[in-house]
Design a protein around this motif. Structure first.
Motif, PDB file in Angstrom:
ATOM      1  N   GLU A 105      17.375   0.518  -0.209  1.00 30.61           N
ATOM      2  CA  GLU A 105      16.417  -0.587  -0.286  1.00 30.61           C
ATOM      3  C   GLU A 105      15.605  -0.688   1.012  1.00 30.61           C
ATOM      4  OE1 GLU A 105      15.452  -2.564  -2.656  1.00 30.61           O
ATOM      5  OE2 GLU A 105      16.806  -1.644  -4.133  1.00 30.61           O
ATOM      6  N   SER A 106      16.296  -0.520   2.145  1.00 30.68           N
ATOM      7  CA  SER A 106      15.592  -0.547   3.424  1.00 30.68           C
ATOM      8  C   SER A 106      14.602   0.608   3.525  1.00 30.68           C
ATOM      9  CB  SER A 106      16.609  -0.469   4.572  1.00 30.68           C
ATOM     10  OG  SER A 106      15.950  -0.398   5.822  1.00 30.68           O
ATOM     11  N   LEU A 107      15.036   1.786   3.021  1.00 31.73           N
ATOM     12  CA  LEU A 107      14.136   2.938   3.032  1.00 31.73           C
ATOM     13  C   LEU A 107      12.915   2.676   2.156  1.00 31.73           C
ATOM     14  CD1 LEU A 107      13.527   5.913   3.743  1.00 31.73           C
ATOM     15  CD2 LEU A 107      14.844   6.547   1.706  1.00 31.73           C
ATOM     16  N   LYS A 108      13.122   2.080   1.001  1.00 29.02           N
ATOM     17  CA  LYS A 108      11.994   1.775   0.114  1.00 29.02           C
ATOM     18  C   LYS A 108      11.012   0.824   0.782  1.00 29.02           C
ATOM     19  CE  LYS A 108      11.834   1.299  -4.147  1.00 29.02           C
ATOM     20  NZ  LYS A 108      11.929   0.804  -5.543  1.00 29.02           N
ATOM     21  N   GLU A 109      11.530  -0.177   1.491  1.00 28.43           N
ATOM     22  CA  GLU A 109      10.634  -1.099   2.194  1.00 28.43           C
ATOM     23  C   GLU A 109       9.804  -0.362   3.248  1.00 28.43           C
ATOM     24  OE1 GLU A 109      12.950  -4.235   3.810  1.00 28.43           O
ATOM     25  OE2 GLU A 109      13.516  -5.081   1.863  1.00 28.43           O
ATOM     26  N   THR A 110      10.474   0.551   3.983  1.00 30.68           N
ATOM     27  CA  THR A 110       9.746   1.326   4.986  1.00 30.68           C
ATOM     28  C   THR A 110       8.684   2.199   4.347  1.00 30.68           C
ATOM     29  OG1 THR A 110      11.731   1.359   6.379  1.00 30.68           O
ATOM     30  CG2 THR A 110      10.009   2.967   6.879  1.00 30.68           C
ATOM     31  N   LEU A 111       9.055   2.852   3.234  1.00 32.97           N
ATOM     32  CA  LEU A 111       8.082   3.694   2.538  1.00 32.97           C
ATOM     33  C   LEU A 111       6.916   2.871   2.007  1.00 32.97           C
ATOM     34  CD1 LEU A 111      10.486   6.070   0.563  1.00 32.97           C
ATOM     35  CD2 LEU A 111       9.086   6.652   2.534  1.00 32.97           C
ATOM     36  N   ASP A 112       7.188   1.682   1.509  1.00 39.00           N
ATOM     37  CA  ASP A 112       6.115   0.811   1.017  1.00 39.00           C
ATOM     38  C   ASP A 112       5.168   0.425   2.159  1.00 39.00           C
ATOM     39  OD1 ASP A 112       7.133   0.935  -1.521  1.00 39.00           O
ATOM     40  OD2 ASP A 112       8.240  -0.964  -1.384  1.00 39.00           O
ATOM     41  N   LYS A 113       5.747   0.144   3.334  1.00 35.68           N
ATOM     42  CA  LYS A 113       4.904  -0.214   4.475  1.00 35.68           C
ATOM     43  C   LYS A 113       4.007   0.949   4.865  1.00 35.68           C
ATOM     44  CE  LYS A 113       8.075  -3.607   6.494  1.00 35.68           C
ATOM     45  NZ  LYS A 113       8.943  -3.922   7.660  1.00 35.68           N
ATOM     46  N   HIS A 114       4.602   2.152   4.905  1.00 39.17           N
ATOM     47  CA  HIS A 114       3.796   3.315   5.255  1.00 39.17           C
ATOM     48  C   HIS A 114       2.730   3.592   4.190  1.00 39.17           C
ATOM     49  CE1 HIS A 114       5.636   4.761   8.919  1.00 39.17           C
ATOM     50  NE2 HIS A 114       6.840   4.538   8.419  1.00 39.17           N
ATOM     51  N   SER A 115       3.089   3.374   2.947  1.00 45.97           N
ATOM     52  CA  SER A 115       2.111   3.575   1.879  1.00 45.97           C
ATOM     53  C   SER A 115       0.957   2.591   2.016  1.00 45.97           C
ATOM     54  CB  SER A 115       2.793   3.410   0.513  1.00 45.97           C
ATOM     55  OG  SER A 115       1.860   3.576  -0.530  1.00 45.97           O
ATOM     56  N   PHE A 116       1.279   1.336   2.375  1.00 46.12           N
ATOM     57  CA  PHE A 116       0.235   0.332   2.576  1.00 46.12           C
ATOM     58  C   PHE A 116      -0.673   0.722   3.753  1.00 46.12           C
ATOM     59  CE2 PHE A 116      -1.101  -3.471   4.951  1.00 46.12           C
ATOM     60  CZ  PHE A 116      -1.916  -4.060   4.007  1.00 46.12           C
ATOM     61  N   ARG A 117      -0.057   1.201   4.842  1.00 46.12           N
ATOM     62  CA  ARG A 117      -0.847   1.612   6.001  1.00 46.12           C
ATOM     63  C   ARG A 117      -1.737   2.804   5.653  1.00 46.12           C
ATOM     64  NH1 ARG A 117       4.217   1.479  10.269  1.00 46.12           N
ATOM     65  NH2 ARG A 117       4.492  -0.785  10.302  1.00 46.12           N
ATOM     66  N   GLN A 118      -1.185   3.709   4.853  1.00 41.06           N
ATOM     67  CA  GLN A 118      -1.982   4.871   4.461  1.00 41.06           C
ATOM     68  C   GLN A 118      -3.193   4.450   3.643  1.00 41.06           C
ATOM     69  OE1 GLN A 118       0.174   7.693   2.152  1.00 41.06           O
ATOM     70  NE2 GLN A 118      -1.526   9.103   1.920  1.00 41.06           N
ATOM     71  N   ARG A 119      -2.987   3.537   2.683  1.00 38.31           N
ATOM     72  CA  ARG A 119      -4.123   3.051   1.884  1.00 38.31           C
ATOM     73  C   ARG A 119      -5.134   2.331   2.774  1.00 38.31           C
ATOM     74  NH1 ARG A 119       0.132   1.695  -1.708  1.00 38.31           N
ATOM     75  NH2 ARG A 119       0.058  -0.476  -0.999  1.00 38.31           N
ATOM     76  N   LYS A 120      -4.620   1.594   3.758  1.00 44.47           N
ATOM     77  CA  LYS A 120      -5.517   0.888   4.670  1.00 44.47           C
ATOM     78  C   LYS A 120      -6.333   1.873   5.495  1.00 44.47           C
ATOM     79  CE  LYS A 120      -5.506  -2.661   8.275  1.00 44.47           C
ATOM     80  NZ  LYS A 120      -4.660  -3.531   9.125  1.00 44.47           N
ATOM     81  N   ARG A 121      -5.693   2.968   5.965  1.00 46.61           N
ATOM     82  CA  ARG A 121      -6.427   3.975   6.724  1.00 46.61           C
ATOM     83  C   ARG A 121      -7.507   4.636   5.871  1.00 46.61           C
ATOM     84  NH1 ARG A 121      -1.267   5.272   8.914  1.00 46.61           N
ATOM     85  NH2 ARG A 121      -0.996   6.909   7.336  1.00 46.61           N
ATOM     86  N   ILE A 122      -7.171   4.912   4.604  1.00 47.78           N
ATOM     87  CA  ILE A 122      -8.157   5.516   3.714  1.00 47.78           C
ATOM     88  C   ILE A 122      -9.353   4.585   3.529  1.00 47.78           C
ATOM     89  CG2 ILE A 122      -8.555   6.287   1.343  1.00 47.78           C
ATOM     90  CD1 ILE A 122      -5.661   7.255   1.294  1.00 47.78           C
ATOM     91  N   LEU A 123      -9.052   3.282   3.332  1.00 46.86           N
ATOM     92  CA  LEU A 123     -10.130   2.304   3.153  1.00 46.86           C
ATOM     93  C   LEU A 123     -10.991   2.200   4.412  1.00 46.86           C
ATOM     94  CD1 LEU A 123     -11.469   0.118   1.441  1.00 46.86           C
ATOM     95  CD2 LEU A 123      -9.800  -1.517   2.333  1.00 46.86           C
ATOM     96  N   GLU A 124     -10.345   2.187   5.597  1.00 41.61           N
ATOM     97  CA  GLU A 124     -11.104   2.103   6.841  1.00 41.61           C
ATOM     98  C   GLU A 124     -11.967   3.344   7.043  1.00 41.61           C
ATOM     99  OE1 GLU A 124      -8.110   1.504   9.745  1.00 41.61           O
ATOM    100  OE2 GLU A 124      -7.929  -0.672   9.384  1.00 41.61           O
TER     101      GLU A 124
END
Length: 238
Positions: A105-124
């Protein structure tokens, strides 16, 4: 710590141990993938890191799908440890499976955060590209404005030259009027001398003087009209 109970439970224990080891390997591999991503993101050259790259390349154990696979193994292990007859072994496997589930579960949260950051970088990155394109378009517009201003300055210089020429023409005309006035005065004086010589009456002299005043008004009126025309031409050209 592998379960080695007798009977059917022993086979279940061996299967449980294998699934646990497989889940641990996937979890460690996923953690390594996340650590690599974090190092890339925090490195000084992270600006050159491709925002369109996957979270952990190749769809390997660091991929979010790996966490779902580990959760599937945890669900199977949760059913298996309940069938262990020995309470001590059952409690031990319960804690191990629960701990593994928490780590996943902790790993999934970390992966979700990285996925969110990746989408944010793509948008920027997309926004920067759009701003760059817009800036190029605005630069072309600014260059066009400069061209228009240059043409306006050229037109103003042309108008100024035309105004100077008109001014010089007006000065020449006024000079001619002045010369004519001087000649008229000289002719008047000569005429008066002649009239005085022949003894003309005062009324004739007054008539001549009135004519002289009229001529003077005509001359001044012509000069004023010329100046007014020059000022009006200058305002029209500007």
């Amino acid at each position: 710590m592998d379960f080695a109970g007798g009977g059917g439970g022993g086979g279940g224990g061996a299967s449980l141990s294998e699934m646990y080891q497989s889940a641990r390997r996937l979890l460690l591999s996923a953690r390594d993938g996340v650590a690599r991503v974090e190092r890339l993101a925090s490195a000084p050259t992270s600006s050159s890191y491709s925002s369109s790259a996957p979270l952990v390349g190749g769809g390997g154990a660091g991929d979010p799908a790996a966490a779902e696979e580990i959760q599937g193994l945890c669900a199977q292990m949760d059913r298996l440890w309940r069938s262990i007859p020995a309470k001590g072994q059952r409690d031990l496997w319960k804690r191990k499976v629960e701990q593994l589930s928490e780590e996943v579960e902790s790993l999934k949260e970390t992966l979700d955060k990285h996925s969110f950051r990746q989408r944010k970088r793509i948008l920027e990155a997309k926004e920067r590209a759009e701003l760059f394109e817009r800036a190029n378009g605005e630069s072309s517009h600014v260059l066009q404005i400069f061209d228009d201003e240059a043409q306006a300055r050229q037109s103003a210089r042309t108008s100024a030259r035309a105004l100077d020429e008109a001014y010089e023409t007006g000065v020449a005309i006024l000079q001619k009027y002045s010369d004519q006035r001087d000649r008229l005065k000289s002719a008047q004086r000569k005429a008066l001398d002649v009239l005085n010589t022949v003894g003309l009456s005062n009324s004739v002299l007054k008539l001549i003087e009135r004519r002289h005043r009229v001529d003077k008004k005509i001359a001044y009126g012509g000069m004023i009209l010329t100046v007014v025309l020059m000022v009006a031409f200058w305002r029209l050209t500007h």
